[in-house]
Every structure is written in structure tokens, then in C-alpha cells.
Design a protein around this motif. Structure first.
Motif, mmCIF file in Angstrom:
data_model
loop_
_atom_site.group_PDB
_atom_site.id
_atom_site.type_symbol
_atom_site.label_atom_id
_atom_site.label_comp_id
_atom_site.label_asym_id
_atom_site.label_seq_id
_atom_site.Cartn_x
_atom_site.Cartn_y
_atom_site.Cartn_z
ATOM 1 N N GLY B 76 1.186 -1.524 0.064
ATOM 2 C CA GLY B 76 -0.233 0.284 0.003
ATOM 3 C C GLY B 76 0.940 1.317 -0.377
ATOM 4 N N VAL B 77 2.010 1.532 -0.059
ATOM 5 C CA VAL B 77 2.370 2.181 -0.268
ATOM 6 C C VAL B 77 2.891 2.515 -2.081
ATOM 7 N N GLY B 78 3.309 2.007 -3.027
ATOM 8 C CA GLY B 78 3.684 2.366 -4.177
ATOM 9 C C GLY B 78 4.890 3.672 -4.702
ATOM 10 N N LEU B 79 4.945 3.377 -5.794
ATOM 11 C CA LEU B 79 5.624 4.473 -5.829
ATOM 12 C C LEU B 79 5.628 6.311 -6.024
ATOM 13 N N ARG B 80 4.175 6.649 -6.188
ATOM 14 C CA ARG B 80 3.707 7.828 -5.550
ATOM 15 C C ARG B 80 3.812 7.837 -3.410
ATOM 16 N N GLY B 81 3.502 6.537 -3.256
ATOM 17 C CA GLY B 81 3.928 6.689 -2.312
ATOM 18 C C GLY B 81 5.283 6.495 -0.834
ATOM 19 N N ALA B 82 5.874 6.831 -1.965
ATOM 20 C CA ALA B 82 7.477 6.623 -2.170
ATOM 21 C C ALA B 82 7.731 7.850 -1.462
ATOM 22 N N LEU B 83 7.341 8.588 -2.895
ATOM 23 C CA LEU B 83 8.345 9.652 -3.680
ATOM 24 C C LEU B 83 7.177 10.706 -2.537
ATOM 25 N N VAL B 84 6.558 10.978 -3.150
ATOM 26 C CA VAL B 84 5.147 12.098 -2.129
ATOM 27 C C VAL B 84 4.607 12.395 -0.990
ATOM 28 N N PRO B 85 5.612 12.623 -0.119
ATOM 29 C CA PRO B 85 5.575 12.793 1.680
ATOM 30 C C PRO B 85 3.745 12.782 1.849
ATOM 31 N N GLY B 86 3.322 11.696 2.984
ATOM 32 C CA GLY B 86 2.254 11.981 2.930
ATOM 33 C C GLY B 86 1.307 11.366 1.868
ATOM 34 N N ALA B 87 1.564 10.754 0.405
ATOM 35 C CA ALA B 87 0.699 10.077 -0.309
ATOM 36 C C ALA B 87 0.920 8.570 0.054
ATOM 37 N N SER B 88 1.691 7.844 0.798
ATOM 38 C CA SER B 88 0.849 6.938 0.705
ATOM 39 C C SER B 88 -0.341 5.630 1.454
ATOM 40 N N GLY B 89 -0.776 5.089 1.042
ATOM 41 C CA GLY B 89 -1.653 4.636 1.639
ATOM 42 C C GLY B 89 -1.613 4.198 2.939
ATOM 43 N N PHE B 90 -0.458 3.156 3.404
ATOM 44 C CA PHE B 90 0.026 2.495 4.463
ATOM 45 C C PHE B 90 1.340 3.960 5.479
ATOM 46 N N ARG B 91 0.104 3.873 6.343
ATOM 47 C CA ARG B 91 0.413 4.656 7.481
ATOM 48 C C ARG B 91 1.637 6.151 6.621
ATOM 49 N N PRO B 92 0.707 6.740 6.380
ATOM 50 C CA PRO B 92 1.517 7.872 5.334
ATOM 51 C C PRO B 92 1.699 9.247 6.363
ATOM 52 N N LEU B 93 1.958 9.184 7.329
ATOM 53 C CA LEU B 93 2.768 10.044 7.977
ATOM 54 C C LEU B 93 4.052 9.431 8.855
ATOM 55 N N ALA B 94 4.343 7.858 9.087
ATOM 56 C CA ALA B 94 5.293 7.145 9.347
ATOM 57 C C ALA B 94 6.125 7.485 8.107
ATOM 58 N N VAL B 95 5.363 6.600 6.619
ATOM 59 C CA VAL B 95 6.254 6.261 5.616
ATOM 60 C C VAL B 95 6.483 8.339 4.589
ATOM 61 N N ALA B 96 5.938 9.088 5.346
ATOM 62 C CA ALA B 96 6.493 10.481 4.792
ATOM 63 C C ALA B 96 8.076 10.147 5.581
#
Lengths: 80, 184
Positions: B76-96
Motif C-alpha cells: 500500500g505504499v506505491g511509487l507515489r507514496g514512496a516519493l511524495v510525503p503523505g501520499a502513501s496508503g500505508f501509515r502516511p505520516l510514518a512513511v512520509a
């Protein structure tokens, strides 16, 4: 502009704070003592790669402790 | 098992990257730590070489961590979620926090790698932010890791070590300066 073959590297030991990046960038002529402070081999610079490396080392020093100086005549006779 | 492979790789490489970053940060602090200068261990040139090798290893491990999780369709991270802070479907703040730490780490690393050439002596003030990279990565690991409870001891010990080395570096330097002023 002065040719680097007429110049030598010098270190101001009062300014040197032991960051060590000079020794990383120009290991041919710059070493670090036991405490991490720079010492330099002040023989005149000869090759283009030495000239590039010395420019990088001088520009990278955060304390501006490294300088290029004209080779004194006495040193020129030791390092022709 | 094969479906779990990207996730396992992502977690494994993430933990390895965190440990490598911890060693990198400690070695970076130790480079000019007054006690390292006093004890002379390891030799100054060795300290710089180890720091550079750890920096390269950390970059490779982070890259592997990100690629594995981007390729994992269940993460649930995906390319956009990995590159854009807050765009991850999985724990957005933590991934950001992880994404931002990588961007800051790249800035810190690139300016140091190009020191004396493109970036002159600008690398030094930017390098002071390196400790924040560790802080962000630590928070990212604690908050984003699905197995954080089992790794609690690791985060406490590594975080404590970095704080210890950073604080002693500051305190011993201040104490040395005070002694020098007193002697002068």
C-alpha cells in the motif's frame, strides 16, 4: 593566473580544526596526524590531477586553513 | 511465500539500512569527537574512510528498501507514496518521515561528495543537518515498522548510542574550550 607548478600547498595549523576532508580529497599531499589535524607535503604541484585535487581540497576546507602559496626560491632548488 | 518476498525484503533491507545509518551517524560524530582525537582510535584517515563506505552502503540499502516496498502490491505504499510525503496508503505520516529523511540524506551526502568541486565548503553547514536525518529515520522505523514491538530494544539502544555520542562530543568540546580559556 599563476601556474600551479609555481605553487605549493600550506596549512594554517591555528585555523585547522581537524575536519579531514582535505586528506580525503588530496591524499597524495595531505595527511592527518594522530589527532586528526592536517599536515601537507609542500612540494610544488606538477600534474593536472594534482592541480584539480588541490583546488578541491582548498575550496572544501570549512576553516579556510589550506592555501596555495608561491614556491620560495629555496624550495624550488630542492624540488626543481 | 513468493507473495511475501517483497515485504520481507523491504523490512529486512529497511532494518539493515537503519543499522547502517546508525553506524554512519555514530562514525560521523566520532570523526571529530574530542575523545577520538585524544585516543587516536581508529586512525583519523580510517575514520573518514569508514564513514564514506558506510554512506555508500546506506544509500544502496535504502534504495533496496524503497524498491522492494514499491514493488510490493500489498504494502500500500506505491511509487507515489514512496516519493511524495503523505501520499502513501500505508501509515502516511510514518512513511512520509522516511521519504523526507531520504531527501535530506541525499542533500547531506551529495554536498559532501561534491565538496570542493560543485559545493565548495557549503557541505559543512549542510552536514550539521545529518543528525536530523537519523532522528527522522528513527521515527520512521518506530512508527512504520510492522514489527516494531519486537525491535523496541534495538531502537532504544541505537537511539541511545547516537544521543550519547552526540552529547559527549558537545560536552567534552565545551569542557576543553573552557579549560583552554582558563589556561590562556
Amino acid at each position: 593566473m599563476r601556474q600551479h607548478a609555481d605553487q605549493m600547498l600550506a596549512v594554517d595549523m591555528v585555523k585547522c580544526d581537524g575536519h579531514g576532508i582535505c586528506a580525503w580529497l588530496f591524499p597524495d599531499r595531505v595527511g592527518l596526524d594522530d589527532w586528526g589535524y592536517a599536515w601537507v607535503d609542500s612540494a610544488p604541484l606538477q600534474t593536472p590531477s594534482q592541480r584539480r585535487a588541490v583546488r578541491a581540497a582548498v575550496r572544501a576546507c570549512p576553516r579556510r586553513a589550506l592555501t596555495l602559496m608561491p614556491v620560495p626560491d629555496a624550495a624550488r632548488s630542492v624540488h626543481p | 511465500m513468493s507473495q511475501m518476498l517483497p515485504w520481507i525484503l523491504g523490512r529486512g533491507l529497511g532494518i539493515a539500512a537503519y543499522l547502517s545509518l546508525t553506524a554512519l551517524t555514530i562514525f560521523g560524530l566520532w570523526l571529530r569527537h574530542p575523545l577520538a582525537q585524544r585516543w587516536g582510535w581508529p586512525a583519523p584517515v580510517t575514520r573518514i574512510r569508514v564513514h564514506a563506505v558506510l554512506a555508500a552502503a546506506t544509500v544502496v540499502l535504502i534504495l533496496g528498501h524503497v524498491v522492494a516496498l514499491v514493488l510490493d502490491s500489498f504494502a500500500g505504499v506505491g511509487l507515489r507514496g514512496a516519493l511524495v510525503p503523505g501520499a502513501s496508503g500505508f501509515r502516511p505520516l510514518a512513511v512520509a518521515l522516511g521519504t523526507v529523511s531520504v531527501y535530506v540524506a541525499l542533500l547531506v551526502g551529495a554536498t559532501a561528495a561534491l565538496a570542493g568541486r560543485l559545493t565548495g565548503r557549503m557541505w559543512r553547514p549542510i552536514h550539521r543537518v545529518a543528525l536530523a536525518v537519523f532522528g527522522l529515520a528513527w521515527a520512521h522505523g518506530v512508527l512504520a515498522g510492522s514489527d516494531t514491538p519486537r525491535l523496541r530494544l534495538m531502537y532504544v539502544v541505537t537511539g541511545g548510542l547516537v544521543v550519547l555520542v552526540a552529547v559527549t562530543r558537545r560536552m567534552v568540546s565545551m569542557s576543553d574550550r573552557a579549560l583552554q580559556r582558563h589556561a590562556a
